[in-house]
Design a protein around this motif. Sequence first.
Motif, PDB file in Angstrom:
ATOM      1  N   GLU A   7       0.849  -1.194   0.000  1.00  4.35           N
ATOM      2  CA  GLU A   7       0.000   0.000   0.000  1.00  4.35           C
ATOM      3  C   GLU A   7       0.883   1.243   0.000  1.00  4.35           C
ATOM      4  OE1 GLU A   7      -2.431   2.704  -0.185  1.00  4.35           O
ATOM      5  OE2 GLU A   7      -3.599   0.866   0.203  1.00  4.35           O
ATOM      6  N   ASP A   8       0.665   2.151  -0.971  1.00  6.62           N
ATOM      7  CA  ASP A   8       1.523   3.333  -1.071  1.00  6.62           C
ATOM      8  C   ASP A   8       1.101   4.464  -0.139  1.00  6.62           C
ATOM      9  OD1 ASP A   8      -0.805   3.699  -2.682  1.00  6.62           O
ATOM     10  OD2 ASP A   8       0.175   5.419  -3.628  1.00  6.62           O
ATOM     11  N   ASP A   9      -0.129   4.446   0.359  1.00  6.12           N
ATOM     12  CA  ASP A   9      -0.615   5.484   1.262  1.00  6.12           C
ATOM     13  C   ASP A   9      -0.246   5.108   2.696  1.00  6.12           C
ATOM     14  OD1 ASP A   9      -2.256   7.061   3.029  1.00  6.12           O
ATOM     15  OD2 ASP A   9      -3.536   7.546   1.306  1.00  6.12           O
ATOM     16  N   ASN A  10       0.683   5.845   3.286  1.00  5.01           N
ATOM     17  CA  ASN A  10       1.174   5.508   4.618  1.00  5.01           C
ATOM     18  C   ASN A  10       0.096   5.601   5.690  1.00  5.01           C
ATOM     19  OD1 ASN A  10       3.823   4.963   3.791  1.00  5.01           O
ATOM     20  ND2 ASN A  10       4.436   7.107   3.967  1.00  5.01           N
ATOM     21  N   HIS A  11      -0.829   6.556   5.542  1.00  3.48           N
ATOM     22  CA  HIS A  11      -1.894   6.720   6.534  1.00  3.48           C
ATOM     23  C   HIS A  11      -2.836   5.518   6.496  1.00  3.48           C
ATOM     24  CE1 HIS A  11      -0.693  10.765   7.611  1.00  3.48           C
ATOM     25  NE2 HIS A  11      -0.663  11.103   6.319  1.00  3.48           N
ATOM     26  N   VAL A  12      -3.211   5.103   5.287  1.00  8.28           N
ATOM     27  CA  VAL A  12      -4.081   3.928   5.132  1.00  8.28           C
ATOM     28  C   VAL A  12      -3.373   2.689   5.667  1.00  8.28           C
ATOM     29  CG1 VAL A  12      -5.193   2.397   3.464  1.00  8.28           C
ATOM     30  CG2 VAL A  12      -5.345   4.878   3.181  1.00  8.28           C
ATOM     31  N   ALA A  13      -2.101   2.550   5.318  1.00 15.16           N
ATOM     32  CA  ALA A  13      -1.331   1.380   5.745  1.00 15.16           C
ATOM     33  C   ALA A  13      -1.203   1.319   7.267  1.00 15.16           C
ATOM     34  CB  ALA A  13       0.055   1.409   5.104  1.00 15.16           C
ATOM     35  N   ALA A  14      -0.965   2.474   7.901  1.00 13.01           N
ATOM     36  CA  ALA A  14      -0.806   2.501   9.360  1.00 13.01           C
ATOM     37  C   ALA A  14      -2.100   2.096  10.058  1.00 13.01           C
ATOM     38  CB  ALA A  14      -0.376   3.900   9.804  1.00 13.01           C
ATOM     39  N   ALA A  15      -3.223   2.629   9.577  1.00 13.86           N
ATOM     40  CA  ALA A  15      -4.508   2.306  10.195  1.00 13.86           C
ATOM     41  C   ALA A  15      -4.855   0.834  10.010  1.00 13.86           C
ATOM     42  CB  ALA A  15      -5.604   3.184   9.586  1.00 13.86           C
ATOM     43  N   LEU A  16      -4.661   0.324   8.797  1.00 12.50           N
ATOM     44  CA  LEU A  16      -4.981  -1.072   8.521  1.00 12.50           C
ATOM     45  C   LEU A  16      -4.033  -2.008   9.264  1.00 12.50           C
ATOM     46  CD1 LEU A  16      -6.685  -3.144   7.065  1.00 12.50           C
ATOM     47  CD2 LEU A  16      -5.278  -2.817   5.019  1.00 12.50           C
TER      48      LEU A  16
END
Length: 233
Positions: A7-16
């Motif tokens: 996942e290239d979106d760090n915010h999405v990756a951190a939450a998931l």
Amino acid sequence: MRLLLVEDDNHVAAALSAVLARHGFDVVHARNGEEALHSVLPASHPGKPPFGVILLDLGLPDLDGYQVCGRLRKITSTPVIMVTARSDIRSRIHGLNLGADDYVVKPYDTGELLARIHAVSRRNPSADDLAGEVGNALTLGTVTIELPTRRVSVGGESVQLTRKEFDLLALLAQRPGVVFRREQIISEVWHTSWEGTGRTLEVHVASLRSKLRMPALIETVRGVGYRLVAPTA
């Protein structure tokens, strides 16, 4: 279970990653396609067990997600779940043809994603039992299904299927002409009673028809399920 999140979106990756960690997953985050491909190599994580599942976002900054899936299939058999906003049937079939085991459309419910992760990470016990029977094969007209080696050929020409595609075809081929209820197929192939898997079943059936070049091989019995119509030699 170790899980590779691409996942290239760090915010999405951190939450998931936080959600997955709460459910017992050891998450490794790859931010682009090349990093994902490097991560699956054994030398990248010495002493660590292989990944149980790969969550692959298709919108990557360096490589097309479909391209990444195709290259992953050449170096690992780890189940791949594509995660994307592309919801059209052609995109789903293309992803499955490249070797993806499932396809989740954004936005998705976390419970749905977890159910799909657990579903693809399981092996089909009935398929494993069949694989242990030496010399066991099914011949249906021009279609040959070799259960021990999990190989399929049509007219002598080999056809590459994903794990779930093979399990689905082998199940239907055990009793040609008999209608398998959708719920029964989902239970035996995906080992879940979760209703949302029904759409995945439809996509796998469409992919099988396309790969085998036999649209009439698997017949849809509306409101009930599917049956295999044995072709003539």
